[in-house]
Enzyme design. Structure first.
Site, short mmCIF file in Angstrom:
data_model
loop_
_atom_site.label_atom_id
_atom_site.label_comp_id
_atom_site.label_asym_id
_atom_site.label_seq_id
_atom_site.Cartn_x
_atom_site.Cartn_y
_atom_site.Cartn_z
N THR A 92 -2.36 1.90 2.56
CA THR A 92 -2.48 0.43 2.67
C THR A 92 -1.76 -0.12 3.90
O THR A 92 -1.47 -1.31 3.96
CB THR A 92 -1.89 -0.23 1.40
N LYS B 27 1.77 -13.66 -1.31
CA LYS B 27 1.06 -12.41 -1.61
C LYS B 27 1.84 -11.63 -2.67
O LYS B 27 2.96 -11.19 -2.42
CB LYS B 27 0.89 -11.59 -0.34
N GLY C 79 -1.02 -1.91 7.15
CA GLY C 79 -1.72 -2.97 7.88
C GLY C 79 -2.31 -4.05 7.01
O GLY C 79 -2.99 -4.95 7.52
N THR C 80 -2.05 -4.01 5.71
CA THR C 80 -2.66 -4.99 4.80
C THR C 80 -2.32 -6.43 5.19
O THR C 80 -3.19 -7.30 5.24
CB THR C 80 -2.20 -4.73 3.36
N GLY C 81 -1.03 -6.70 5.45
CA GLY C 81 -0.62 -8.07 5.75
C GLY C 81 -1.19 -8.59 7.04
O GLY C 81 -1.66 -9.74 7.12
N CYS C 82 -1.16 -7.76 8.08
CA CYS C 82 -1.74 -8.16 9.37
C CYS C 82 -3.22 -8.45 9.22
O CYS C 82 -3.76 -9.42 9.77
CB CYS C 82 -1.56 -7.05 10.40
#
Length: 265
Positions: A207, A176, A209-212
């Site tokens: 932003t 990412k 929580g984007t990865g989860c």
């Protein structure tokens, strides 16, 4: 009586602010039409400003939650997030190795606010035990550096990073590149084929929580029977919309909007 939707299990920590962790995972799964289930690995006191405290659950509590769900209900995909310690990484890796379902590993190392969520001594367990169980591993650039020592500054660096992650055994690596300036660029590769995913960067600081959310969206797609490239493409589309509609909460960084499709005409 309706047929049960595909079932996805998240193995992760709880975010009391509701923007990341288990809460973000379950919201994503609901939004994408699958049945979300959870194994809680840790409880955090967390809000828009950061993580004020974290308490890891015993390995046996994690094991029993997992077995309770998988042995009775079954799963079509599993997603892992915050595992915090070597003991939990080892426990979860053992459970995953005996589960016949695709696995998405989000090797969570630090929070959006810079708070450490993985003990340094757990890194070797992530490399040698957890990543080999992964159908897809989804590290961000900081996690790539933490796990491999590769510092990414351009797209060629993303290729090197992917190669270093794949060397630990996952079938696919999704690197990412959201921290780059310009377009939000991600690289998905299995070492043979490459898929570059690009989206416009939106001027929105909310932003959390984007990865989860991305990892859970990928797992949801895999549970529906999508190929890895298609699951990742659809997940990227969903997350891009969620980032666009991210909203302010509290005095710090707000969450992405997991329900954006319900609110967009």
């Amino acid at each position: 009586m309706s047929a049960a939707p595909p079932r996805v299990l998240t193995v992760a920590g709880s975010d009391s602010g509701g923007g990341a962790g288990i809460q973000a995972d379950l919201k994503t799964m609901l939004a994408l039409g699958v049945h979300g289930m959870s194994v809680i690995t840790a409880v955090t006191a967390q809000n828009s400003l950061g993580v004020q405290g974290a308490w890891e659950l015993p390995a046996e509590a994690v094991r029993m939650q997992y077995r309770s769900v998988v042995d009775d209900i079954g799963v079509q995909a599993v997603k892992t997030g915050m595992l915090s310690s070597a003991a939990l990484v080892e426990t979860v890796a053992e459970l995953l190795s005996g589960t016949d379902a695709p696995v998405v590993v989000d090797p969570v190392g630090v929070s959006k606010h810079g708070d450490a969520l993985l003990a340094a001594e757990a890194l070797e367990s992530v490399r040698k035990r957890l990543l080999p169980t992964a159908t897809v591993a989804t590290p961000n650039l900081d996690e790539v550096a933490q796990l491999t020592g590769v510092r990414v500054e351009d797209e060629d660096g993303m290729r090197r990073a992917a190669g270093a992650i794949l060397a630990f055994g996952p079938r696919w690596a999704l690197i990412k590149g959201g921290h780059f300036p310009g377009d939000a660029i991600d690289l998905l590769t299995d070492g043979t084929e490459e898929h570059w995913l690009r989206a416009p960067r939106h001027d929105n600081r909310h932003t959390h929580g984007t990865g989860c959310t991305l990892a859970s969206a990928v797992a949801s797609g895999l549970a529906k029977g999508l190929t890895v490239p298609e699951a990742v493409r659809q997940a990227k589309e969903y997350v891009t919309g969620a980032i666009t509609q991210g909203f302010a909460l509290g005095a710090g960084i707000g969450p992405v909007d997991h329900g954006w499709r319900f609110r967009t005409p």
